[in-house]
Scaffold this motif. Structure first.
Motif, PDB file in Angstrom:
ATOM      1  N   ASP A 103       0.821  -1.217   0.000  1.00 49.99           N
ATOM      2  CA  ASP A 103       0.000   0.000   0.000  1.00 49.99           C
ATOM      3  C   ASP A 103       0.856   1.267   0.000  1.00 49.99           C
ATOM      4  OD1 ASP A 103       1.046  -0.112   2.545  1.00 49.99           O
ATOM      5  OD2 ASP A 103      -0.888  -0.041   3.581  1.00 49.99           O
ATOM      6  N   GLY A 104       2.204   1.078  -0.035  1.00 48.37           N
ATOM      7  CA  GLY A 104       3.122   2.213  -0.067  1.00 48.37           C
ATOM      8  C   GLY A 104       3.451   2.794   1.294  1.00 48.37           C
ATOM      9  N   LYS A 105       2.863   2.244   2.367  1.00 51.43           N
ATOM     10  CA  LYS A 105       3.131   2.746   3.715  1.00 51.43           C
ATOM     11  C   LYS A 105       4.333   2.033   4.316  1.00 51.43           C
ATOM     12  CE  LYS A 105      -1.655   3.904   4.770  1.00 51.43           C
ATOM     13  NZ  LYS A 105      -2.799   3.611   5.628  1.00 51.43           N
ATOM     14  N   ARG A 106       4.982   2.718   5.248  1.00 51.36           N
ATOM     15  CA  ARG A 106       6.145   2.155   5.941  1.00 51.36           C
ATOM     16  C   ARG A 106       5.669   1.449   7.218  1.00 51.36           C
ATOM     17  NH1 ARG A 106      11.924   4.703   7.071  1.00 51.36           N
ATOM     18  NH2 ARG A 106      12.348   3.708   9.059  1.00 51.36           N
ATOM     19  N   TYR A 107       6.156   0.232   7.426  1.00 45.31           N
ATOM     20  CA  TYR A 107       5.806  -0.580   8.585  1.00 45.31           C
ATOM     21  C   TYR A 107       7.064  -1.015   9.315  1.00 45.31           C
ATOM     22  CZ  TYR A 107       1.201  -1.035   6.466  1.00 45.31           C
ATOM     23  OH  TYR A 107      -0.041  -0.782   5.926  1.00 45.31           O
ATOM     24  N   ARG A 108       6.920  -1.275  10.589  1.00 44.80           N
ATOM     25  CA  ARG A 108       7.992  -1.874  11.374  1.00 44.80           C
ATOM     26  C   ARG A 108       7.658  -3.349  11.525  1.00 44.80           C
ATOM     27  NH1 ARG A 108      10.333  -0.479  17.367  1.00 44.80           N
ATOM     28  NH2 ARG A 108      11.888  -2.115  17.257  1.00 44.80           N
ATOM     29  N   VAL A 109       8.628  -4.210  11.205  1.00 45.23           N
ATOM     30  CA  VAL A 109       8.443  -5.655  11.262  1.00 45.23           C
ATOM     31  C   VAL A 109       9.454  -6.204  12.274  1.00 45.23           C
ATOM     32  CG1 VAL A 109       8.471  -7.805   9.939  1.00 45.23           C
ATOM     33  CG2 VAL A 109       7.768  -5.664   8.821  1.00 45.23           C
ATOM     34  N   VAL A 110       8.943  -6.781  13.354  1.00 48.02           N
ATOM     35  CA  VAL A 110       9.799  -7.325  14.409  1.00 48.02           C
ATOM     36  C   VAL A 110       9.560  -8.822  14.495  1.00 48.02           C
ATOM     37  CG1 VAL A 110      10.352  -7.272  16.868  1.00 48.02           C
ATOM     38  CG2 VAL A 110       9.675  -5.171  15.707  1.00 48.02           C
ATOM     39  N   SER A 111      10.629  -9.605  14.428  1.00 52.34           N
ATOM     40  CA  SER A 111      10.495 -11.059  14.567  1.00 52.34           C
ATOM     41  C   SER A 111      11.378 -11.526  15.713  1.00 52.34           C
ATOM     42  CB  SER A 111      10.852 -11.777  13.263  1.00 52.34           C
ATOM     43  OG  SER A 111      12.114 -11.414  12.803  1.00 52.34           O
ATOM     44  N   TYR A 112      10.870 -12.527  16.419  1.00 55.90           N
ATOM     45  CA  TYR A 112      11.595 -13.063  17.561  1.00 55.90           C
ATOM     46  C   TYR A 112      11.156 -14.493  17.798  1.00 55.90           C
ATOM     47  CZ  TYR A 112       7.255 -11.436  19.683  1.00 55.90           C
ATOM     48  OH  TYR A 112       5.931 -11.191  19.950  1.00 55.90           O
ATOM     49  N   ALA A 113      12.023 -15.276  18.448  1.00 59.81           N
ATOM     50  CA  ALA A 113      11.748 -16.679  18.728  1.00 59.81           C
ATOM     51  C   ALA A 113      11.584 -16.878  20.225  1.00 59.81           C
ATOM     52  CB  ALA A 113      12.883 -17.554  18.204  1.00 59.81           C
ATOM     53  N   LEU A 114      10.652 -17.749  20.567  1.00 57.97           N
ATOM     54  CA  LEU A 114      10.386 -18.080  21.967  1.00 57.97           C
ATOM     55  C   LEU A 114      10.404 -19.590  22.137  1.00 57.97           C
ATOM     56  CD1 LEU A 114       7.260 -15.799  22.339  1.00 57.97           C
ATOM     57  CD2 LEU A 114       9.541 -15.309  23.234  1.00 57.97           C
ATOM     58  N   ASP A 115      10.925 -20.060  23.265  1.00 56.95           N
ATOM     59  CA  ASP A 115      10.882 -21.476  23.597  1.00 56.95           C
ATOM     60  C   ASP A 115       9.438 -21.805  23.942  1.00 56.95           C
ATOM     61  OD1 ASP A 115      10.957 -23.986  24.831  1.00 56.95           O
ATOM     62  OD2 ASP A 115      12.994 -23.644  25.551  1.00 56.95           O
ATOM     63  N   ASP A 116       8.825 -22.706  23.186  1.00 58.35           N
ATOM     64  CA  ASP A 116       7.415 -23.042  23.358  1.00 58.35           C
ATOM     65  C   ASP A 116       7.232 -24.318  24.179  1.00 58.35           C
ATOM     66  OD1 ASP A 116       4.905 -21.828  22.534  1.00 58.35           O
ATOM     67  OD2 ASP A 116       4.499 -23.709  21.491  1.00 58.35           O
ATOM     68  N   GLY A 117       8.319 -24.857  24.717  1.00 62.80           N
ATOM     69  CA  GLY A 117       8.262 -26.070  25.531  1.00 62.80           C
ATOM     70  C   GLY A 117       8.406 -27.335  24.710  1.00 62.80           C
ATOM     71  N   ASP A 118       8.906 -28.390  25.348  1.00 67.00           N
ATOM     72  CA  ASP A 118       9.092 -29.698  24.712  1.00 67.00           C
ATOM     73  C   ASP A 118       9.899 -29.619  23.423  1.00 67.00           C
ATOM     74  OD1 ASP A 118       7.682 -31.000  26.731  1.00 67.00           O
ATOM     75  OD2 ASP A 118       5.759 -30.750  25.686  1.00 67.00           O
TER      76      ASP A 118
ATOM     77  N   MET B 181       8.148 -18.873  16.385  1.00 67.02           N
ATOM     78  CA  MET B 181       8.647 -17.665  15.739  1.00 67.02           C
ATOM     79  C   MET B 181       7.464 -16.727  15.596  1.00 67.02           C
ATOM     80  SD  MET B 181      11.129 -15.922  14.461  1.00 67.02           S
ATOM     81  CE  MET B 181      12.420 -17.165  14.362  1.00 67.02           C
ATOM     82  N   SER B 182       7.553 -15.560  16.205  1.00 77.46           N
ATOM     83  CA  SER B 182       6.485 -14.570  16.127  1.00 77.46           C
ATOM     84  C   SER B 182       6.952 -13.371  15.329  1.00 77.46           C
ATOM     85  CB  SER B 182       6.073 -14.108  17.524  1.00 77.46           C
ATOM     86  OG  SER B 182       5.438 -15.147  18.217  1.00 77.46           O
ATOM     87  N   VAL B 183       6.050 -12.834  14.542  1.00 77.92           N
ATOM     88  CA  VAL B 183       6.315 -11.637  13.756  1.00 77.92           C
ATOM     89  C   VAL B 183       5.227 -10.624  14.087  1.00 77.92           C
ATOM     90  CG1 VAL B 183       6.543 -10.662  11.444  1.00 77.92           C
ATOM     91  CG2 VAL B 183       7.366 -12.970  11.905  1.00 77.92           C
ATOM     92  N   ALA B 184       5.651  -9.439  14.512  1.00 79.29           N
ATOM     93  CA  ALA B 184       4.717  -8.361  14.839  1.00 79.29           C
ATOM     94  C   ALA B 184       4.939  -7.218  13.857  1.00 79.29           C
ATOM     95  CB  ALA B 184       4.940  -7.885  16.266  1.00 79.29           C
ATOM     96  N   VAL B 185       3.854  -6.704  13.301  1.00 75.94           N
ATOM     97  CA  VAL B 185       3.938  -5.622  12.315  1.00 75.94           C
ATOM     98  C   VAL B 185       3.091  -4.457  12.799  1.00 75.94           C
ATOM     99  CG1 VAL B 185       3.525  -4.951   9.907  1.00 75.94           C
ATOM    100  CG2 VAL B 185       4.208  -7.306  10.452  1.00 75.94           C
ATOM    101  N   ASP B 186       3.679  -3.269  12.798  1.00 71.02           N
ATOM    102  CA  ASP B 186       2.894  -2.086  13.142  1.00 71.02           C
ATOM    103  C   ASP B 186       3.229  -0.961  12.183  1.00 71.02           C
ATOM    104  OD1 ASP B 186       4.614   0.160  14.479  1.00 71.02           O
ATOM    105  OD2 ASP B 186       5.337  -1.673  15.419  1.00 71.02           O
ATOM    106  N   GLY B 187       2.303  -0.064  12.066  1.00 76.20           N
ATOM    107  CA  GLY B 187       2.463   1.061  11.155  1.00 76.20           C
ATOM    108  C   GLY B 187       2.744   2.360  11.880  1.00 76.20           C
ATOM    109  N   GLY B 188       3.238   2.260  13.122  1.00 71.92           N
ATOM    110  CA  GLY B 188       3.456   3.469  13.916  1.00 71.92           C
ATOM    111  C   GLY B 188       2.149   3.904  14.554  1.00 71.92           C
ATOM    112  N   THR B 189       2.131   5.039  15.103  1.00 68.71           N
ATOM    113  CA  THR B 189       0.968   5.596  15.808  1.00 68.71           C
ATOM    114  C   THR B 189       0.369   4.556  16.751  1.00 68.71           C
ATOM    115  OG1 THR B 189      -0.630   5.142  14.034  1.00 68.71           O
ATOM    116  CG2 THR B 189       0.519   7.240  13.949  1.00 68.71           C
ATOM    117  N   TRP B 190      -0.957   4.439  16.773  1.00 68.70           N
ATOM    118  CA  TRP B 190      -1.620   3.555  17.734  1.00 68.70           C
ATOM    119  C   TRP B 190      -1.368   2.080  17.467  1.00 68.70           C
ATOM    120  CZ3 TRP B 190      -3.124   5.301  22.147  1.00 68.70           C
ATOM    121  CH2 TRP B 190      -3.447   6.646  22.266  1.00 68.70           C
ATOM    122  N   SER B 191      -1.095   1.706  16.238  1.00 67.17           N
ATOM    123  CA  SER B 191      -0.889   0.290  15.935  1.00 67.17           C
ATOM    124  C   SER B 191       0.357  -0.264  16.616  1.00 67.17           C
ATOM    125  CB  SER B 191      -0.821   0.053  14.427  1.00 67.17           C
ATOM    126  OG  SER B 191       0.313   0.665  13.866  1.00 67.17           O
ATOM    127  N   ALA B 192       1.262   0.605  17.055  1.00 68.33           N
ATOM    128  CA  ALA B 192       2.451   0.130  17.768  1.00 68.33           C
ATOM    129  C   ALA B 192       2.073  -0.493  19.110  1.00 68.33           C
ATOM    130  CB  ALA B 192       3.434   1.277  17.978  1.00 68.33           C
TER     131      ALA B 192
END
Length: 92
Positions: free
Chosen positions: A43-58, A63-74
């Motif tokens: 859509d031409g907008k700038r987003y922040r993409v954060v990825s990180y890994a967590l031990d889920d047991g066993d 792997m989680s990816v969080a995307v926000d467009g700034g402002t309230w979506s952060a």
């Protein structure tokens, strides 16, 4: 009021697709680390993409990816995740 649009979801899915090509050891190496980058959505907008890994047991790793467009979506980003078993298969 979370971020719910196709551009953000596409960026999250693209990042997960990159990680699906990495083996289990690569996912383990990501534990306790975080990757943050900026990306331009279709859509031409700038987003922040954060990825990180967590031990889920066993031996599973989430792997989680969080995307926000700034402002309230952060405060409530769009989140997608994938879980890999110790044998390298993905949890459905």
């Amino acid at each position: 009021m979370g971020l719910k649009n196709e551009s953000a979801a596409g960026l999250a899915e693209a990042r997960l697709a990159e990680w699906r090509r990495v083996n289990y050891d690569g996912w383990r190496a990501m534990l306790d680390d975080k990757d943050a980058r900026h990306a331009i959505g279709d859509d031409g907008k700038r987003y922040r993409v954060v990825s990180y890994a967590l031990d889920d047991g066993d031996g599973r790793i989430r792997m989680s990816v969080a995307v926000d467009g700034g402002t309230w979506s952060a405060f409530v980003p769009l989140v997608r995740d994938e879980i890999m078993n110790a044998d390298g298969t993905f949890v459905e």
